[in-house]
Design an enzyme around this catalytic site. Structure first.
Site, PDB file in Angstrom:
ATOM      1  N   SER A  98      58.985 -16.752  65.291  1.00 25.35           N
ATOM      2  CA  SER A  98      58.529 -15.444  64.828  1.00 25.35           C
ATOM      3  C   SER A  98      58.613 -15.348  63.303  1.00 25.35           C
ATOM      4  CB  SER A  98      59.346 -14.354  65.523  1.00 25.35           C
ATOM      5  OG  SER A  98      58.800 -13.096  65.250  1.00 25.35           O
ATOM      6  N   ASP A 236      53.455 -11.275  61.077  1.00 23.15           N
ATOM      7  CA  ASP A 236      54.564 -12.227  60.969  1.00 23.15           C
ATOM      8  C   ASP A 236      54.042 -13.611  61.413  1.00 23.15           C
ATOM      9  OD1 ASP A 236      54.271 -11.677  63.678  1.00 23.15           O
ATOM     10  OD2 ASP A 236      56.411 -11.723  64.104  1.00 23.15           O
ATOM     11  N   ASP A 238      53.998 -15.339  64.185  1.00 21.90           N
ATOM     12  CA  ASP A 238      53.309 -15.518  65.471  1.00 21.90           C
ATOM     13  C   ASP A 238      52.420 -14.325  65.816  1.00 21.90           C
ATOM     14  OD1 ASP A 238      55.660 -13.967  65.845  1.00 21.90           O
ATOM     15  OD2 ASP A 238      55.596 -14.342  67.989  1.00 21.90           O
ATOM     16  N   ASP A 240      52.684 -11.296  66.679  1.00 16.56           N
ATOM     17  CA  ASP A 240      52.919 -10.202  67.626  1.00 16.56           C
ATOM     18  C   ASP A 240      53.193  -8.919  66.836  1.00 16.56           C
ATOM     19  OD1 ASP A 240      55.444 -11.070  66.758  1.00 16.56           O
ATOM     20  OD2 ASP A 240      56.431 -10.577  68.654  1.00 16.56           O
TER      21      ASP A 240
HETATM   22 MG    MG Z   1      56.957 -12.235  66.024  1.00 12.68          MG
END
Ligand code: MG
Length: 452
Positions: A98, A236, A238, A240
């Site tokens: 992340s 960020d 990744d 999400d």
């Molecule tokens: Mg993340």
């Protein structure tokens, strides 16, 4: 937490050298194959330099355990969640840390419906991991690997759900993470004029640290102003998560974005429940109440269970928004599309939309060193102190630390981190003077106790 040894608040994360090793990944692959009982597993990774190596080890474990692997390459976590559900796989796993630093990596798991693994799934997987370890299949029972291109179907599903007025100008900062491959393309396909920052995959994160905090987004703010853009967006590592900059180049508080979409979701479902984390603004409660809904708060990292149990119409932690019309996962890519849809329907600048709809209360955040061994005692002391020192208390919420809600709407939260030796403080006042007064009350005790 019921005896979790491997999992933190979201999946497993840590340094490559000591924790997230190829050996760990191999063993996790074997254990997951046993957990899904030979079902298919969708596997993807973000742009970190160690992603392919860890994926190979993890995949070897899955095949050895008899699971068939659907490999989807470098993708955002939400794209992996979507693909896991749409292909009807037994589980999904993404190799990502992340927003942690580049030398870290980790893994997060999704269930077949696209929700993140619940505590009960994590506990079951750990039981296999530390118990039998999963099986090593015979030569004629090994799993297989096939490749699948997930991005086009994912973007098609998003485009069906939003209407965007062509010609909006957007600056998007992908942090050189997995969003680089998806979000600029989506925004162009929606008819936007797109300016990109840090939008090529690079696991060294040369442009900025992957955490989309305001102090890491100064280039984005400046570019929004120079380019005269309608909005600035940042992910960020990744994708999400999403962070937002308005047309004047000002960072928009994560809680304000939650409030905007919470109100829309409640209005569309004619009432309903919004699930959010314990550290978010009372502004959310006020806009949700105005739309005829209610708010339920959970601990950090815990919102999936509550979202399912309470049939929520919307769920969010700061930066992580779950739009249930697409699916039950936090989705920074779909959030980008929803923000452009909002600008399209309102036909006014983002700063004006926010000023009209969401109250803005001053907030103070700070972290303090707090060794793990004194966390329990510290929280005990703080609780007693706050209950006797804060006046006009309306309610005390203790789902994660202690949150004191005062009668006029101001509040104080003290909690300890589940992943770091830290205590975290949030204070929100109705105005600056009240914020200052409440902050001094809490800091007096924190400084005395933690010698901060
Ligand atoms: Mg993340």
């Amino acid at each position: 937490m019921i005896g979790k040894k491997l999992f933190g608040t979201r999946g497993i994360r840590g340094p490559l050298s000591t924790k997230v090793t190829p050996e760990l990944m191999l063993r996790l692959g074997c254990a997951l194959a046993e957990y899904v009982n030979g079902g298919e597993v969708v596997v993807g990774w973000d742009t970190r330099t160690s992603g392919e190596m860890l994926t190979r080890a993890f995949t070897a474990g899955l095949i050895s355990g008899g699971s068939n692997v659907i490999e989807i390459g470098t993708v955002p976590s939400p794209c992996l969640a979507f693909t896991t559900r749409s292909l009807g796989a037994g589980a999904g796993a993404i190799i990502t840390a992340s927003h942690n630093p580049p030398e870290d990596n980790g893994i997060a798991f999704y269930r077949s419906d696209g929700t993140e693994f619940l505590t009960e799934d994590e506990v079951s997987l750990e039981r296999i991991f530390f118990g039998s370890g999963g099986k090593i299949s015979k030569w004629d029972e090994l799993g297989t690997v096939r490749r699948y291109e997930p991005i086009t179907p994912y973007l098609n599903a998003i485009k069906k759900l939003v209407k965007v007025r062509p010609g909006l100008k957007v600056v998007v900062d992908c942090a050189n993470g997995a969003g680089s491959l998806v979000t600029p393309r989506l925004l162009r396909e929606l008819g936007c004029k797109v300016v990109t920052l840090n939008a090529h995959p690079d696991g060294h994160f040369p442009g900025r640290p992957p955490e989309p905090q305001p102090w890491n987004l100064t280039d984005l703010m400046a570019t929004v102003r120079e380019a005269n853009a309608d909005i600035g967006l940042a992910h960020d590592g990744d994708a999400d998560r999403i962070a937002v900059v308005d047309e004047q180049g000002n960072f928009v508080k994560a809680d304000t974005i939650i409030a905007l979409f919470a109100e829309l979701a409640v209005a569309r479902s004619n009432g309903g429940t919004v699930v959010t984390s314990i550290n978010t603004s009372v502004a959310i409660d006020e806009v949700v109440a105005r739309a005829g809904g209610k708010v339920y708060r959970t601990g950090l990292g815990d919102f999936t269970e509550a979202m399912l149990e309470r049939h929520a119409c919307f769920a969010a932690e700061p930066g992580k928004l779950v739009f249930l019309e697409l699916g039950p996962w936090a989705d920074g890519v779909f959030s980008a599309a929803k923000l452009l849809e909002l600008l399209s329907t309102e036909s006014k600048p983002l700063s004006e939309i926010i000023a009209e709809r969401v109250p803005n209360y001053p907030t103070y955040y700070n972290d303090f060193e707090c060794p793990d061994e004194i966390k329990d005692e510290f929280m005990h002391e703080m609780r007693d102190y706050l209950l006797s020192s804060v006046d006009e208390i309306h309610e005390v919420v203790e789902v994660d630390g202690v949150r004191i809600n005062r009668k006029n709407g101001s509040w104080i939260l003290v909690r300890t981190s589940g992943t770091e030796p830290k205590a975290r403080l949030v204070v929100e006042g109705r105005d600056e003077a009240e914020l200052e007064r409440l902050r001094e009350i809490v800091l007096k005790k924190i400084k005395e106790y933690l010698k901060a």
